[in-house]
Design a protein around this motif. Structure first.
Motif, PDB file in Angstrom:
ATOM      1  N   ARG A 198     -49.706-143.972  15.545  1.00 11.55           N
ATOM      2  CA  ARG A 198     -48.765-144.916  14.939  1.00 11.55           C
ATOM      3  C   ARG A 198     -47.335-144.393  14.801  1.00 11.55           C
ATOM      4  O   ARG A 198     -46.415-145.183  14.621  1.00 11.55           O
ATOM      5  N   ARG A 199     -47.113-143.102  14.898  1.00  7.17           N
ATOM      6  CA  ARG A 199     -45.753-142.546  14.792  1.00  7.17           C
ATOM      7  C   ARG A 199     -45.123-142.246  16.146  1.00  7.17           C
ATOM      8  O   ARG A 199     -44.009-141.757  16.219  1.00  7.17           O
ATOM      9  N   LEU A 200     -45.841-142.545  17.209  1.00  5.18           N
ATOM     10  CA  LEU A 200     -45.357-142.229  18.547  1.00  5.18           C
ATOM     11  C   LEU A 200     -44.081-143.008  18.850  1.00  5.18           C
ATOM     12  O   LEU A 200     -44.045-144.229  18.733  1.00  5.18           O
ATOM     13  N   LYS A 201     -43.031-142.263  19.220  1.00  2.00           N
ATOM     14  CA  LYS A 201     -41.737-142.864  19.555  1.00  2.00           C
ATOM     15  C   LYS A 201     -41.462-142.819  21.053  1.00  2.00           C
ATOM     16  O   LYS A 201     -40.776-143.681  21.578  1.00  2.00           O
ATOM     17  N   THR A 202     -41.982-141.783  21.707  1.00  2.00           N
ATOM     18  CA  THR A 202     -41.694-141.577  23.128  1.00  2.00           C
ATOM     19  C   THR A 202     -42.985-141.278  23.878  1.00  2.00           C
ATOM     20  O   THR A 202     -43.745-140.407  23.468  1.00  2.00           O
ATOM     21  N   LEU A 203     -43.190-142.006  24.972  1.00  2.00           N
ATOM     22  CA  LEU A 203     -44.341-141.760  25.835  1.00  2.00           C
ATOM     23  C   LEU A 203     -43.864-141.683  27.278  1.00  2.00           C
ATOM     24  O   LEU A 203     -43.336-142.650  27.816  1.00  2.00           O
ATOM     25  N   TYR A 204     -44.044-140.513  27.861  1.00  2.00           N
ATOM     26  CA  TYR A 204     -43.776-140.302  29.285  1.00  2.00           C
ATOM     27  C   TYR A 204     -45.116-140.299  30.006  1.00  2.00           C
ATOM     28  O   TYR A 204     -45.960-139.451  29.732  1.00  2.00           O
ATOM     29  N   ALA A 205     -45.303-141.265  30.899  1.00  2.00           N
ATOM     30  CA  ALA A 205     -46.539-141.335  31.674  1.00  2.00           C
ATOM     31  C   ALA A 205     -46.208-141.623  33.139  1.00  2.00           C
ATOM     32  O   ALA A 205     -46.949-142.315  33.829  1.00  2.00           O
ATOM     33  N   THR A 206     -45.106-141.088  33.622  1.00  2.00           N
ATOM     34  CA  THR A 206     -44.679-141.322  35.001  1.00  2.00           C
ATOM     35  C   THR A 206     -45.580-140.576  35.975  1.00  2.00           C
ATOM     36  O   THR A 206     -46.285-139.630  35.608  1.00  2.00           O
ATOM     37  N   ASN A 207     -45.570-141.030  37.218  1.00  4.23           N
ATOM     38  CA  ASN A 207     -46.257-140.324  38.300  1.00  4.23           C
ATOM     39  C   ASN A 207     -47.741-140.076  38.036  1.00  4.23           C
ATOM     40  O   ASN A 207     -48.232-138.959  38.179  1.00  4.23           O
ATOM     41  N   ASN A 208     -48.430-141.130  37.650  1.00  7.26           N
ATOM     42  CA  ASN A 208     -49.873-141.102  37.511  1.00  7.26           C
ATOM     43  C   ASN A 208     -50.425-142.169  38.453  1.00  7.26           C
ATOM     44  O   ASN A 208     -49.790-142.473  39.461  1.00  7.26           O
ATOM     45  N   SER A 209     -51.550-142.738  38.117  1.00  9.57           N
ATOM     46  CA  SER A 209     -52.130-143.827  38.913  1.00  9.57           C
ATOM     47  C   SER A 209     -52.392-145.040  38.032  1.00  9.57           C
ATOM     48  O   SER A 209     -53.348-145.783  38.228  1.00  9.57           O
ATOM     49  N   ILE A 210     -51.536-145.239  37.052  1.00 10.82           N
ATOM     50  CA  ILE A 210     -51.692-146.319  36.075  1.00 10.82           C
ATOM     51  C   ILE A 210     -51.388-147.659  36.748  1.00 10.82           C
ATOM     52  O   ILE A 210     -50.337-147.822  37.368  1.00 10.82           O
ATOM     53  N   THR A 211     -52.311-148.603  36.603  1.00  8.81           N
ATOM     54  CA  THR A 211     -52.147-149.912  37.259  1.00  8.81           C
ATOM     55  C   THR A 211     -51.900-151.050  36.271  1.00  8.81           C
ATOM     56  O   THR A 211     -51.547-152.143  36.674  1.00  8.81           O
ATOM     57  N   LEU A 212     -52.085-150.787  34.978  1.00  6.62           N
ATOM     58  CA  LEU A 212     -52.015-151.844  33.977  1.00  6.62           C
ATOM     59  C   LEU A 212     -51.293-151.353  32.735  1.00  6.62           C
ATOM     60  O   LEU A 212     -51.508-150.229  32.281  1.00  6.62           O
ATOM     61  N   ILE A 213     -50.452-152.204  32.176  1.00  9.16           N
ATOM     62  CA  ILE A 213     -49.872-151.939  30.859  1.00  9.16           C
ATOM     63  C   ILE A 213     -50.594-152.886  29.906  1.00  9.16           C
ATOM     64  O   ILE A 213     -50.333-154.092  29.911  1.00  9.16           O
ATOM     65  N   PRO A 214     -51.502-152.376  29.099  1.00  7.18           N
ATOM     66  CA  PRO A 214     -52.312-153.254  28.251  1.00  7.18           C
ATOM     67  C   PRO A 214     -51.554-153.777  27.027  1.00  7.18           C
ATOM     68  O   PRO A 214     -50.559-153.192  26.596  1.00  7.18           O
ATOM     69  N   ASP A 215     -52.062-154.853  26.459  1.00  9.96           N
ATOM     70  CA  ASP A 215     -51.479-155.440  25.244  1.00  9.96           C
ATOM     71  C   ASP A 215     -51.391-154.432  24.105  1.00  9.96           C
ATOM     72  O   ASP A 215     -50.479-154.481  23.288  1.00  9.96           O
ATOM     73  N   GLU A 216     -52.352-153.517  24.056  1.00  9.03           N
ATOM     74  CA  GLU A 216     -52.415-152.553  22.949  1.00  9.03           C
ATOM     75  C   GLU A 216     -51.166-151.692  22.832  1.00  9.03           C
ATOM     76  O   GLU A 216     -50.913-151.101  21.786  1.00  9.03           O
ATOM     77  N   ILE A 217     -50.379-151.639  23.871  1.00  9.58           N
ATOM     78  CA  ILE A 217     -49.143-150.851  23.804  1.00  9.58           C
ATOM     79  C   ILE A 217     -48.254-151.390  22.674  1.00  9.58           C
ATOM     80  O   ILE A 217     -47.493-150.654  22.066  1.00  9.58           O
ATOM     81  N   SER A 218     -48.389-152.672  22.379  1.00  7.44           N
ATOM     82  CA  SER A 218     -47.592-153.274  21.306  1.00  7.44           C
ATOM     83  C   SER A 218     -48.054-152.821  19.916  1.00  7.44           C
ATOM     84  O   SER A 218     -47.368-153.059  18.925  1.00  7.44           O
ATOM     85  N   ASP A 219     -49.209-152.157  19.833  1.00  5.24           N
ATOM     86  CA  ASP A 219     -49.670-151.587  18.562  1.00  5.24           C
ATOM     87  C   ASP A 219     -48.815-150.389  18.150  1.00  5.24           C
ATOM     88  O   ASP A 219     -48.823-149.997  16.988  1.00  5.24           O
ATOM     89  N   LEU A 220     -48.105-149.834  19.116  1.00  4.62           N
ATOM     90  CA  LEU A 220     -47.248-148.675  18.834  1.00  4.62           C
ATOM     91  C   LEU A 220     -45.894-149.180  18.335  1.00  4.62           C
ATOM     92  O   LEU A 220     -44.909-149.238  19.070  1.00  4.62           O
ATOM     93  N   LYS A 221     -45.842-149.545  17.082  1.00  2.05           N
ATOM     94  CA  LYS A 221     -44.669-150.189  16.481  1.00  2.05           C
ATOM     95  C   LYS A 221     -43.424-149.307  16.482  1.00  2.05           C
ATOM     96  O   LYS A 221     -42.308-149.798  16.484  1.00  2.05           O
ATOM     97  N   LYS A 222     -43.604-148.001  16.484  1.00  2.00           N
ATOM     98  CA  LYS A 222     -42.454-147.085  16.456  1.00  2.00           C
ATOM     99  C   LYS A 222     -42.002-146.665  17.852  1.00  2.00           C
ATOM    100  O   LYS A 222     -41.028-145.943  18.001  1.00  2.00           O
ATOM    101  N   LEU A 223     -42.709-147.117  18.870  1.00  2.00           N
ATOM    102  CA  LEU A 223     -42.390-146.723  20.244  1.00  2.00           C
ATOM    103  C   LEU A 223     -40.999-147.222  20.627  1.00  2.00           C
ATOM    104  O   LEU A 223     -40.712-148.417  20.555  1.00  2.00           O
ATOM    105  N   GLU A 224     -40.135-146.278  20.995  1.00  2.00           N
ATOM    106  CA  GLU A 224     -38.764-146.593  21.395  1.00  2.00           C
ATOM    107  C   GLU A 224     -38.544-146.364  22.884  1.00  2.00           C
ATOM    108  O   GLU A 224     -37.702-147.012  23.493  1.00  2.00           O
TER     109      GLU A 224
END
Length: 161
Positions: free
Chosen positions: A119-145
């Motif tokens: 819940r305190r996560l502000k920054t997420l770097y996930a570049t250069n993987n094999s991610i195919t989907l951005i799920p709705d749950e990403i919106s649970d990270l209210k502090k994500l900037e």
């Protein structure tokens, strides 16, 4: 000589041990560097460094993140970039103070669900993987900037913002 006698230490040794423990507990930043051709193992007693707020495990070629990392409850910055990770431990949610997470250049096919509990996560770097989907749950990270997902084969963005 009995076993008890073998384990005795003198007062000076005891003072040195206490000094080392005190220094370890003051460590708040740790970085590990390894030769890519030699196996690397995160020290199993790393969870004993209670005040650790930053941990850099960049380029240590980890395939599995040990559960002990999840006991570093004061971590604010965790760098796991340039490894071979495809999952995170189930107990990863215990890193409640985590504000910056770097999982870029690994083998993730999706954003690990356990990240959505940080819940305190502000920054997420996930570049250069094999991610195919951005799920709705990403919106649970209210502090994500900041969210970095470039160089992933994203096919579906199912966000409801």
């Amino acid at each position: 000589m009995s076993k008890i006698d073998d384990n005795k230490i003198n007062y000076k040794s005891y003072q040195i041990i206490l000094s080392v423990i005190s220094l370890i507990n003051k460590i708040n930043n740790a970085a590990f560097f390894e030769d890519r051709y030699l196996p690397f193992k995160v020290p199993s007693d790393i969870q004993n460094i209670y005040n650790l707020t930053e941990l850099d495990l960049d380029y240590v070629y980890l395939k599995i993140l040990p559960d002990e990392i999840c006991d570093l409850v004061n971590l604010k910055i965790l760098v796991l970039a340039n490894n071979m990770l495809s999952t995170l431990p189930k107990k990863f949610y215990k890193l409640k103070q985590l504000q910056q997470l770097y999982i870029d250049i690994n083998k993730f096919q999706k954003i690990p669900e356990v990240i959505f509990r940080l819940r305190r996560l502000k920054t997420l770097y996930a570049t250069n993987n094999s991610i195919t989907l951005i799920p709705d749950e990403i919106s649970d990270l209210k502090k994500l900037e900041e969210l970095y997902l470039s160089n992933n084969p994203i096919k579906d963005v199912s966000l409801e913002i």
